[in-house]
Design an enzyme around this catalytic site. Structure first.
Site, PDB file in Angstrom:
ATOM      1  N   HIS A 132     -34.461  25.304 -25.835  1.00  0.00           N
ATOM      2  CA  HIS A 132     -34.514  25.752 -24.444  1.00  0.00           C
ATOM      3  C   HIS A 132     -33.659  24.268 -23.967  1.00  0.00           C
ATOM      4  CE1 HIS A 132     -35.224  25.898 -20.218  1.00  0.00           C
ATOM      5  NE2 HIS A 132     -35.495  24.746 -19.950  1.00  0.00           N
ATOM      6  N   ARG A 139     -40.622  26.037  -4.486  1.00  0.00           N
ATOM      7  CA  ARG A 139     -40.331  24.435  -4.935  1.00  0.00           C
ATOM      8  C   ARG A 139     -38.986  24.446  -4.216  1.00  0.00           C
ATOM      9  NH1 ARG A 139     -40.847  24.107 -10.851  1.00  0.00           N
ATOM     10  NH2 ARG A 139     -39.724  21.995 -10.545  1.00  0.00           N
ATOM     11  N   SER A 195     -43.340  24.204 -15.444  1.00  0.00           N
ATOM     12  CA  SER A 195     -42.363  25.388 -15.244  1.00  0.00           C
ATOM     13  C   SER A 195     -41.614  26.024 -16.638  1.00  0.00           C
ATOM     14  CB  SER A 195     -41.328  25.164 -14.311  1.00  0.00           C
ATOM     15  OG  SER A 195     -40.385  26.014 -14.033  1.00  0.00           O
ATOM     16  N   ASP A 223     -44.590  31.261 -12.335  1.00  0.00           N
ATOM     17  CA  ASP A 223     -43.414  30.327 -12.257  1.00  0.00           C
ATOM     18  C   ASP A 223     -42.352  30.646 -11.206  1.00  0.00           C
ATOM     19  OD1 ASP A 223     -41.837  28.084 -12.908  1.00  0.00           O
ATOM     20  OD2 ASP A 223     -40.646  29.538 -13.683  1.00  0.00           O
ATOM     21  N   LYS A 236     -42.976  29.383 -19.396  1.00  0.00           N
ATOM     22  CA  LYS A 236     -42.091  30.593 -19.856  1.00  0.00           C
ATOM     23  C   LYS A 236     -41.964  30.529 -21.493  1.00  0.00           C
ATOM     24  CE  LYS A 236     -39.286  28.992 -16.685  1.00  0.00           C
ATOM     25  NZ  LYS A 236     -38.492  28.753 -15.704  1.00  0.00           N
TER      26      LYS A 236
HETATM   27  N1  URA Z   1     -35.932  24.679 -15.159  1.00  0.00           N
HETATM   28  C1  URA Z   1     -36.918  25.237 -14.971  1.00  0.00           C
HETATM   29  O1  URA Z   1     -37.192  26.479 -15.695  1.00  0.00           O
HETATM   30  N2  URA Z   1     -37.988  24.918 -14.210  1.00  0.00           N
HETATM   31  C2  URA Z   1     -37.992  23.832 -13.555  1.00  0.00           C
HETATM   32  O2  URA Z   1     -38.715  23.346 -12.750  1.00  0.00           O
HETATM   33  C3  URA Z   1     -36.570  23.051 -13.575  1.00  0.00           C
HETATM   34  C4  URA Z   1     -35.792  23.541 -14.568  1.00  0.00           C
END
Ligand code: URA
Length: 448
Positions: A88, A174, A189, A167, A193
């Site tokens: 990621h 947010r 967050s 999320d 995932k």
């Molecule tokens: N990327 C994400 O998936 N979540 C966040 O809160 C910030 C960046």
């Protein structure tokens, strides 16, 4: 799931507002209550702001991650042989690394199940890039995802509705309540995932600098350390590389232009900085996937699959499996034949060395061009983008071409050329560009 619908959300907001701490059950009840619609946006927004301002301790952050992770389906890929590893990135301008990285790692024998996001603001998204390949689908079902991973060891898809649904809802809230830039929320967050994907190990690319989501180095370091610690808590061996995103990564920016550059990399060519980041992450993933004992061996394995053409073949297999036009991968130039183009040249009266190319300015120009989006609902133009012929540290003379810009409409092209011209700064002295990789985080400690 520890959802207690009798918990009074006002009490939780009040306690957080007054800098109290919340229990695991209370946080789970907030997350589930909000996800299923029992808690309205206005109370959830107040809760988020209270936590943002008063902070969350380690236990609270772990509870939040756990609740978000378990708000949907958590995949089990244990019936597919091999250690599944994903990467990621916190994202940046020109960050197409996932596209060459995943096939390189898969060609080395490590299964890569990758679930990616779309671009928002000045940073691009892997899904938009992949979808610029005509026919390529990122909307596979979980069953198709699983089958493709078992068949070719590589699959790249978008978020499905049933993975970490909390999320999706919380991130949207947010975004409109100025509560994005808070490390416990960001960690929960990202990891909710990634941990739901069914992976055995995770490699992170945490970027800082003008073109990154985290512009300050110290905050990116804190995020890297936190992500590694939280992910390890959930039993996933995790490594994070801290990388510099002050300049665009590589020479191509924009969806299709970045696919073209990724193909170049898979052919053993392409810009040195893109190769540096891709190979370093590949080596980490190959070691995490237990296909090499050391980082050095993993580098050699990654180079070998590039040299033999196996990595490019694996990429083509994935394009074919996901419905994309494979013939275009052999002749990528065909796709931009009809694009409108313009050139940006070195103006008169500037010193002869490129001091920097501001990644944020380039990213903003890409939005003007239609290659990026400001709102989630915006469409992106797959062909729009630019190619940076000259880069930081290059010596230039008046009239040299700095960049070629591609667009589908004249208006956008001229607006983007104006915006992009602002990105270059010139100096008198030649200075070699610094390495992109600045640090490596493994379980709280770092070595640089
Ligand atoms: N990327 C994400 O998936 N979540 C966040 O809160 C910030 C960046």
């Amino acid at each position: 799931m520890n959802y207690d619908p009798s918990i009074n959300i006002v009490d939780l907001i009040l306690r957080k507002r007054d800098s109290g701490t919340l229990t695991r059950n209370e946080i789970a009840s907030f997350v589930y209550g909000y996800t299923i619609g029992d808690i309205p946006d206005y109370q959830a927004a107040a809760f988020l702001m209270a936590a943002f301002l008063q902070g969350m301790n380690e236990e609270e952050m772990l509870s939040l991650t756990d609740a978000m992770l378990n708000s949907g389906r958590v995949l089990d890929l244990s019936d597919i042989p091999g250690r599944k590893v994903d990467k990621h990135s916190t994202g940046g301008v020109g960050d197409k690394v996932s596209i060459p990285l995943a096939p390189i790692v898969a060609a080395c024998g490590v299964p890569v199940p990758m679930i990616s996001g779309r671009g928002l603001g000045h940073t691009g998204g892997t899904l938009d890039k992949l979808e610029s390949i005509p026919g390529f689908s990122t909307a596979l079902s979980i069953e198709q995802y699983r089958r493709q991973l078992a068949d070719i060891g590589l699959v790249m898809i978008g978020q499905t509705d049933d993975i970490a649904p909390a999320d999706r809802k919380l991130y949207a809230l947010r975004d409109v309540t100025a509560t994005v830039e808070f490390v416990p929320f960001i960690a929960a967050s990202i990891l909710s995932k990634k941990l739901a994907e069914g992976i055995d190990a995770l490699v992170l690319d945490v970027k800082y600098g003008s073109g990154a989501f985290m512009q300050e180095e110290s905050r990116a370091r804190f995020l890297a350390e936190t992500l590694v610690r939280v992910s390890e808590h959930f039993g996933k061996p995790t490594v994070a590389l801290l990388t510099d995103m002050d300049q665009p990564l590589g020479q191509a920016v924009g969806n299709w232009p970045e696919i073209v550059e990724s193909i170049e990399l898979l052919k053993g060519k392409g810009p040195i900085d893109l190769k540096e980041v891709t190979m370093a992450l590949a080596a980490e993933m190959i070691v995490a996937g237990e296909r090499a004992g050391t980082i050095e061996e993993a580098f050699e394995a990654a180079q070998a699959v590039i040299d033999s053409g196996m990595a490019l073949d694996r990429f083509k297999q994935m394009v074919a499996a996901q419905g994309g036009d494979v013939a275009l991968i052999d002749e990528p130039g065909r796709r931009t034949e009809t694009a409108l183009t313009a050139e940006i040249r070195v103006p008169s009266g500037v010193p002869g060395v490129i001091e920097r190319i501001d990644a944020l300015e380039v990213g903003r120009a890409m939005i003007t061009l239609g290659a990026g989006r400001m709102q989630k609902e915006d469409d992106v133009d797959p062909l729009a983008g630019c190619f940076l012929h000259k880069r930081q540290g290059d010596e230039v003379r008046e009239g040299d071409v700095l960049a070629t810009v591609y667009a589908s409409s004249d208006d956008r092209l001229s607006a983007a050329v104006d915006a992009l011209t602002e990105a270059w700064a010139f100096t008198e002295t030649v200075k070699a560009p610094s390495p992109r990789i600045r640090d490596r985080y493994v379980d709280r400690s770092w070595s640089g």
